[in-house]
Design an enzyme around this catalytic site. Structure first.
Site, short mmCIF file in Angstrom:
data_model
loop_
_atom_site.label_atom_id
_atom_site.label_comp_id
_atom_site.label_asym_id
_atom_site.label_seq_id
_atom_site.Cartn_x
_atom_site.Cartn_y
_atom_site.Cartn_z
N SER A 28 54.26 58.51 -6.98
CA SER A 28 54.42 59.83 -7.52
C SER A 28 55.97 60.17 -7.40
O SER A 28 56.66 59.99 -6.58
CB SER A 28 53.65 60.88 -6.47
N GLU A 172 55.95 63.53 3.81
CA GLU A 172 57.52 63.79 3.40
C GLU A 172 57.67 65.08 3.79
O GLU A 172 58.65 65.96 3.05
CB GLU A 172 57.87 63.71 2.00
N TYR A 174 55.79 68.06 3.47
CA TYR A 174 55.25 69.10 2.74
C TYR A 174 54.38 69.73 3.48
O TYR A 174 53.84 69.40 4.50
CB TYR A 174 54.99 68.53 1.28
N ARG A 222 47.88 60.80 1.16
CA ARG A 222 49.52 60.05 1.42
C ARG A 222 49.65 60.89 2.73
O ARG A 222 49.98 62.21 2.83
CB ARG A 222 50.41 60.70 0.31
N HIS A 260 62.25 65.20 4.20
CA HIS A 260 63.50 65.59 3.52
C HIS A 260 64.53 66.23 4.47
O HIS A 260 65.91 66.15 4.19
CB HIS A 260 63.24 66.58 2.49
N GLN A 348 71.02 58.83 -8.82
CA GLN A 348 71.79 59.84 -9.33
C GLN A 348 70.99 60.35 -10.48
O GLN A 348 71.31 61.56 -10.69
CB GLN A 348 73.20 59.13 -10.06
#
Ligand code: SF4
Length: 692
Positions: A28, A172, A174, A222, A260, A348
């Site tokens: 994803s 991650e 969330y 996930r 994160h 980037q």
């Protein structure tokens, strides 16, 4: 072209009732196009191209199950009419491309930016987030039940739209992950208080999704293999959660890694490829017969094969590699690994843009996620519609190579002149930096792709102003000569201790005390290059030890003797924000001394005389002094081209050297190709019209 076998990769597999042609899952990625007002056309083109390129299963970026769940203003909503319509188009396009696609059901929780979709951020508890900068409101009991229902409705909508499966985003950091962790779940009701109750929300979502999607519809979950956050869920809790998810009815587990907010980098170039696969092991053991998907920093299909062959996972997830090259599985299958454009983990054009709320693309493939935009541009320009033209490209760095590639792909005759004996420009230096070896892969890709397209590449062939006259015979010229190091603006710039940075990247006597004058990305890369301790094999052990994830049994060896002298208060402020903190952390750990706010007064025997941030004069000891104080455009041919009467474009560093932005360089290279081809086509049309 390759002797590599991909027997394990190209073995068919199953996720529940869904048959998949191979073991590569496109992971994803949020694209920033999910809310485009084009009824899903751009997304459909993007995903269909990846399905046609050979992905076994495509998983979309996250689609929010309600307004509070959006990760930003550019998110789509599964349960709203516009979203459902766009998703129907996406699923249909992938099916036409003979692919399979899963919709990711998403809720950002406390990672939602404040008010981005007209709703306030919510979470299990009101714990502030460093990542989003918000303090969320704690969900009430009824709101939790309503959110679970939103997931159920989203699953039904996914099935109705034609998707083959759903993936529930539970890692991650969330919302679902926030419920699991004691760091963010401080509740003391049925949804929190101990590990059992913290797991309840995720399990309730799975059961609701099963009810919403109906029997037999594949559900992937996930989950976080490790949050990489001190004090978060334990390994035993993660394994237990995996077991309960299987009992609740998931058809596959996809192993994510890190939050994160984690202090451990997970996706940057300095993270060794394949290092996170080990976190799938305990989950695979807990999952029994349910297949396990894992990835994160597996950027080459050659790395997927041994992972699958070892049986540590059933499917390998690769996300950014599909931005870099939508067709890499197909190319690998046909034995053309040399034509695979490898993701260099620069972040980037993808992650950094996503974090800034901008549309995602790819540094090495600027067409990514803009498939229709570029087709439309080429069409408007008339490119390729009238005749075959001759173009010259001067400079074989990424910008020039991209121009040459795009012009040749449009069917034109292209000649590329490169002063060095190899293509690559600044990437030739970059590939020597620890973690950036894959930049060499970009050079190899362009060399192979330009050869395939019949571009005549002239190496060791600088074009001087005097001989530029022969360029008048071309229908258009791209000037992509890049940059040259900016001259040191100090009175003693000819001092014997001073070298420029390209020389420093090439040769360096060990034990040399080095002062690097400069505070930009090149200076930081050079400090990393000079101070890196080296590693054995795949570098996994060193990386994990550096971040406290395994015991550090290495002998102490911090002797880089490198000092970085920056003029400004911050080092490398303009490089990729997702990479900058990790790189600074790495050079500090290697013992590099960072001195911001320094004015260099002169180089003298023994080192550099500076005035430091406190205004005090001091000598920084050094045997060699490297000036990495930026670049200037290498644009000496511009006046000559302007006088030739031939259409031309100046791109990349030759146009503007501000920052070392390879994303801009390749985008300009591609844009110039479209424009010049269009101009030549239009000129030919005019000629045809006036002929009797
Ligand atoms: Fe990979 Fe960089 Fe492209 Fe992102 S922008 S997909 S990290 S090469």
């Amino acid at each position: 072209m390759t002797g590599v076998s991909f027997d394990s990769v190209f073995r068919p597999g199953r996720i529940g009732t869904l048959s998949l042609r191979n073991r590569i899952v496109m992971g994803s990625m949020h694209l920033g196009r999910e809310a485009d007002a084009d009824d899903g056309r751009a997304l459909a083109a993007f995903y269909a191209e990846r399905a046609a390129g050979g992905a076994g299963l495509v998983i979309t970026g996250g689609w929010a199950v309600n307004r509070a769940g959006a990760g930003g203003p550019d998110y789509g909503f599964v349960n709203e009419r516009a979203g459902r319509s766009a998703l129907t188009r996406v699923a249909s396009a992938v099916r036409e491309a003979r692919g399979r696609i899963a919709l990711q059901l998403f809720h950002a929780g406390r990672y939602a930016p404040a008010g981005s979709a007209g709703a306030e951020p919510v979470a299990p508890s009101a714990v502030p987030s460093r990542f989003s900068g918000v303090t969320p409101r704690a969900l009430t009991g009824p709101e939790i039940l309503a959110t679970i229902e939103d997931f159920a409705e989203a699953a039904g909508n996914a099935r109705a739209a034609g998707f083959d499966a759903v993936e529930i985003m539970g890692s991650e950091g969330y919302l679902l992950n926030q419920f699991c962790s004691p760091l963010t779940n401080r509740r003391d009701d049925e949804w929190g208080g101990d590990a059992d109750r913290r797991m309840r929300f995720g399990l309730a979502v799975v059961r609701a999704v099963r009810a919403g999607a109906g029997p037999g519809f594949p559900i992937i979950f996930r989950l976080s293999g490790d949050d990489l956050m001190a004090g978060s869920s334990t390994a035993a809790e993660v394994a237990e959660y995996a077991r309960r998810l299987v009992d609740a009815g998931v058809d596959a587990l996809n192993v994510g890694i890190g939050w994160h907010e984690s202090p451990v980098p997970t996706v940057q170039a300095l993270v060794p490829a394949g290092v996170w696969i080990r976190y799938a092991g305990p989950i695979k053991a807990a999952a029994g017969a349910v297949p396990v998907i894992a990835g994160n920093r597996i950027n080459r299909i050659e790395l997927a094969e041994p992972v699958l062959r070892a049986g540590s996972v059933d499917f390998v997830s690769m996300a950014r590699p599909f931005l870099a090259d939508p067709g890499f599985p197909r190319k690998a299958r046909s034995g053309r690994l040399d034509l695979v454009n490898v993701c260099i983990a620069c972040d980037q054009a993808c992650i950094d843009r996503s974090l800034r709320g901008r549309r995602v693309s790819c540094l090495v493939n600027p067409r990514a996620a803009r498939e229709l935009d570029l087709e439309a541009t080429a069409h408007r320009a008339g490119a390729g519609t009238v005749g075959r033209h001759r173009f010259a490209v001067i400079g074989g760095g990424p910008a020039g190579c991209e121009s040459a590639r795009a012009l040749a792909e449009l069917g034109h005759e292209v000649e590329l002149f490169e002063a060095a004996r190899e293509l690559g420009g600044q990437f030739r230096l970059a590939r020597t930096v620890p973690g950036k070896a894959d930049y060499g892969g970009t050079i190899a890709y362009y060399a192979a792709e330009l050869a395939r397209l019949g571009v005549r590449v002239r190496l060791n062939r600088p074009i001087s102003g005097r001989e530029a006259g022969h360029l008048a015979g071309f229908d258009g010229v791209v000037l992509a000569t890049g940059t040259r190091p900016r001259r040191a603006r100090v009175p003693d710039s000819g001092h014997p201790l001073i070298v420029d940075y390209p020389a420093a990247f090439r040769r360096w006597p060990s034990g040399t005390r080095t002062a690097i004058v400069g505070g930009g990305g090149v200076a930081l890369d050079l400090a990393h290059f000079l101070s890196h301790r080296g590693e054995t094999g795949d570098g996994h052990r060193e990386f994990l030890a550096d971040h406290g994830l395994v015991p550090d049994d290495r002998p102490e060896s911090r002797n880089p003797r490198v000092t970085l002298l920056g003029r400004g208060p911050r080092f490398a402020p303009r490089i990729s924000p997702s990479t900058r903190w990790a790189l600074l952390d790495a050079v500090r750990r290697s013992g590099v001394e960072l001195m911001p706010g320094v004015v260099c007064e002169r180089t003298e025997a023994g080192g550099v005389r500076v005035r430091d941030a406190n205004g005090e004069q001091r000598l920084v000891p050094a045997d060699l002094v490297v000036f990495a104080t930026g670049q200037e455009p290498e644009d000496t041919l511009v006046p000559v081209l302007a006088g030739l009467g031939v259409p031309y474009r100046v791109v990349g560093g030759a146009r503007a050297a501000g920052g070392l932005d390879a994303v801009r360089a390749t985008e300009e290279g591609l844009q110039a190709a479209g424009e010049l081809a269009g101009l030549a086509g239009a000129a030919r049309k005019r000629t045809i019209r006036v002929l009797p």
